[in-house]
Design a protein around this motif. Sequence first.
Motif, PDB file in Angstrom:
ATOM      1  N   LEU A  81       0.846  -1.201   0.000  1.00  0.00           N
ATOM      2  CA  LEU A  81       0.000   0.000   0.000  1.00  0.00           C
ATOM      3  C   LEU A  81       0.883   1.253   0.000  1.00  0.00           C
ATOM      4  CD1 LEU A  81      -2.323  -1.248   2.879  1.00  0.00           C
ATOM      5  CD2 LEU A  81      -2.895  -1.271   0.446  1.00  0.00           C
ATOM      6  N   GLU A  82       0.246   2.394  -0.282  1.00  0.00           N
ATOM      7  CA  GLU A  82       1.004   3.655  -0.329  1.00  0.00           C
ATOM      8  C   GLU A  82       1.407   4.127   1.070  1.00  0.00           C
ATOM      9  OE1 GLU A  82       2.018   5.419  -3.019  1.00  0.00           O
ATOM     10  OE2 GLU A  82       1.294   3.719  -4.187  1.00  0.00           O
ATOM     11  N   HIS A  83       2.612   4.633   1.204  1.00  0.00           N
ATOM     12  CA  HIS A  83       3.079   5.261   2.435  1.00  0.00           C
ATOM     13  C   HIS A  83       4.166   6.251   2.045  1.00  0.00           C
ATOM     14  CE1 HIS A  83       4.937   5.843   6.355  1.00  0.00           C
ATOM     15  NE2 HIS A  83       3.888   5.283   6.902  1.00  0.00           N
ATOM     16  N   THR A  84       4.113   7.487   2.622  1.00  0.00           N
ATOM     17  CA  THR A  84       5.028   8.538   2.165  1.00  0.00           C
ATOM     18  C   THR A  84       6.494   8.114   2.207  1.00  0.00           C
ATOM     19  OG1 THR A  84       3.503  10.039   3.228  1.00  0.00           O
ATOM     20  CG2 THR A  84       5.482  11.007   2.306  1.00  0.00           C
ATOM     21  N   ALA A  85       6.899   7.511   3.321  1.00  0.00           N
ATOM     22  CA  ALA A  85       8.336   7.263   3.459  1.00  0.00           C
ATOM     23  C   ALA A  85       8.682   5.790   3.579  1.00  0.00           C
ATOM     24  CB  ALA A  85       8.862   8.001   4.678  1.00  0.00           C
ATOM     25  N   ASP A  86       7.754   5.007   4.064  1.00  0.00           N
ATOM     26  CA  ASP A  86       8.101   3.637   4.399  1.00  0.00           C
ATOM     27  C   ASP A  86       7.347   2.636   3.536  1.00  0.00           C
ATOM     28  OD1 ASP A  86       9.994   4.369   6.345  1.00  0.00           O
ATOM     29  OD2 ASP A  86       8.372   4.869   7.711  1.00  0.00           O
ATOM     30  N   VAL A 101      15.654  -3.002   4.950  1.00  0.00           N
ATOM     31  CA  VAL A 101      14.540  -2.852   5.883  1.00  0.00           C
ATOM     32  C   VAL A 101      15.161  -2.694   7.264  1.00  0.00           C
ATOM     33  CG1 VAL A 101      12.502  -3.921   6.896  1.00  0.00           C
ATOM     34  CG2 VAL A 101      12.953  -4.180   4.458  1.00  0.00           C
ATOM     35  N   LYS A 102      14.969  -1.512   7.854  1.00  0.00           N
ATOM     36  CA  LYS A 102      15.612  -1.235   9.139  1.00  0.00           C
ATOM     37  C   LYS A 102      14.878  -1.947  10.274  1.00  0.00           C
ATOM     38  CE  LYS A 102      17.177   3.383   7.841  1.00  0.00           C
ATOM     39  NZ  LYS A 102      16.783   4.804   7.905  1.00  0.00           N
ATOM     40  N   THR A 155       7.578  -1.908  12.427  1.00  0.00           N
ATOM     41  CA  THR A 155       7.019  -0.914  13.349  1.00  0.00           C
ATOM     42  C   THR A 155       5.607  -1.329  13.753  1.00  0.00           C
ATOM     43  OG1 THR A 155       5.805   0.535  11.826  1.00  0.00           O
ATOM     44  CG2 THR A 155       8.189   0.855  11.940  1.00  0.00           C
ATOM     45  N   ASP A 162      10.014   0.109   8.457  1.00  0.00           N
ATOM     46  CA  ASP A 162      10.873   1.292   8.369  1.00  0.00           C
ATOM     47  C   ASP A 162      12.005   0.950   7.395  1.00  0.00           C
ATOM     48  OD1 ASP A 162      12.164   3.667   8.725  1.00  0.00           O
ATOM     49  OD2 ASP A 162      12.904   3.237  10.731  1.00  0.00           O
ATOM     50  N   VAL A 163      12.076   1.698   6.322  1.00  0.00           N
ATOM     51  CA  VAL A 163      13.121   1.423   5.321  1.00  0.00           C
ATOM     52  C   VAL A 163      14.024   2.631   5.142  1.00  0.00           C
ATOM     53  CG1 VAL A 163      11.785  -0.284   4.099  1.00  0.00           C
ATOM     54  CG2 VAL A 163      11.648   2.094   3.393  1.00  0.00           C
TER      55      VAL A 163
END
Lengths: 471, 135
Positions: free
Chosen positions: B6-11, B110-111, B114, B134-135
Amino acid sequence: MGLKKISDNTYEIFEEGMNVPARIFASKKILESVEKDRTIEQIKNVAKLPGILKYALALPDAHQGYGFPIGGVAAFDMDKGIISPGGVGYDINCSVRLLKTNLKKEDILKKQKEVVEELYRKIPSGVGRGSRLQITRKELNNILEGGAKYIVEKMKMGKTEDYLHMEEEGCMEDADSKKVSERAMNRGIGQLGTIGAGNHFLEVQYVDEIFDEKVAKSFGIKKGQVTIMIHCGSRGLGHQVASDYIQMMEKEYGFQNLPDRELINAPIKSRLGKDYYSAMCAAANFAFANKQIITHWVREELVRIFPKVKIDVVYDVCHNIAKFEEQIIDGKKRKICIHRKGATRAFGPGRKEIPEAYRKIGQPVIIPGSMGTASYLLVGTKKSEEISFGSTVHGAGRVASRSEALREIKGEDIKKEMNEEGIEVKAGSWKSLAEEAPEAYKDIDEVARVVDELGISKKVARLKPLVVIKG
Amino acid sequence: MKFKFLEHTADVKFQAFGKNEEEVFENSADALKEAICDKKKIKAAEKKDITVEGGDYESLLYKFLEEIIYLLEAEDFLISKVKEIKIKNFRLKAVLSGDKASDYNFNNEVKAVTYNEMFVKKIKNEWVAQVVLDV
């Protein structure tokens, strides 16, 4: 939405359940992009946390994160307040270092291809390119407690002036390696001296424009000069520290009363609060050490290509960190716990935390642009101490998702465009180029203009890339 | 459908689906694998036995996915697939197959997993898990 305009570039919202208002620093143009994702909802959640002071703040580069938004700042009372791993971020002390050289733009242009190839070869970036260093567990403990200072003084990689020109002088003293789990160490031990992937990078740049001659001179910066910027963090070690303490705090305190599970926290003076802080400091030191090692290798490589090159550290700023600082809140000087998540400290003149060389002017603030665009060098101000808890932005801030960028932009095209502008680029994959395309970010010039107008840091110089290395 | 991004601004955000708990966890692991190394085929050269425990389905999923990231960074083990999986009382036992990560070229870091927007729940007859990495 009940967003109220307070003054130019300043908006505020207060709703029931919030302990303080949420304040957003943005131009009209920036606000439009901020309103597109969950940034405002997230900063409102931060304003609900116990012991928060004055207001929860979203800076002009803010975008949706997890728990806290990225570009978020929050200050907490030392007795009633909390410390939150999600308010620092997984990449603890993701940070930026600026180096200055005695080279000119033309020197790099003559050997641009060699510079990009050799730096890419020498400095591991991307995923799976592990460290070239073999260190023991004992050495790792020392690094976690000694940071960049240990790397310089004991491992002989760099010079004393390097760490003297870093935030915290490259070492957070409250670090305790015993508070870092085995798992975190196992992840980090093979990653020291690596850049990683995502938005992390190494750039060779030149000073394209000076906005403040006097301050630039004090920072040792002049037009046409070559600078080097390193952006990376505490790698898997920091990520695991965050993850470990999120889980421990959840077990201890539960998350039922939180507006977002990722906002889990502990009272600052509780056992877990203190342990997290000590572990976070250790991870921050790993990040300082990481960039010191990379600096050393950059020097080794550039000396080979340019035998007369001289490279010095301008400054090194933290982006994801919690700290105890003395600040004036509502007219009174007090100690607070400040969270900066995707934000930079921006102290003005006189603060004891600033290296002596810059103390009369204010601290250097380094704001990397998105890949291929300009970066900015700014100076911290008294105004930032008054209105933004001594903080400013950390970068351009994303506007488009990675998948959106991938759909619309091809890595090959980005490379071509950058080449046409005279920038040499080398990345781990086409995909990582596309994901980090400038179009996926806010306009760095607009972000820098807004913070300058707000006065929370003032523009000193603009830096443009010549060589870009990406994970 | 096993999972979708799905869409996510940063991750990176995904939803995984399954007819039971085990399947939704297995498909979440597949989504994580794709987030790390796209659709690359990874040989099933090695096996890893893992056990994780949580207080609820969300924390169990968090720990399960974190274990996969941990194995990648600390033990150079890149997951191919979940071979066996059993969940009982928020305790998960699984056998993962995979290969030496350093033998592959992949470039997504992939850090961390979350809790942001995370859920694991049964919607009508289907189990759905949502995760932001969190990437």
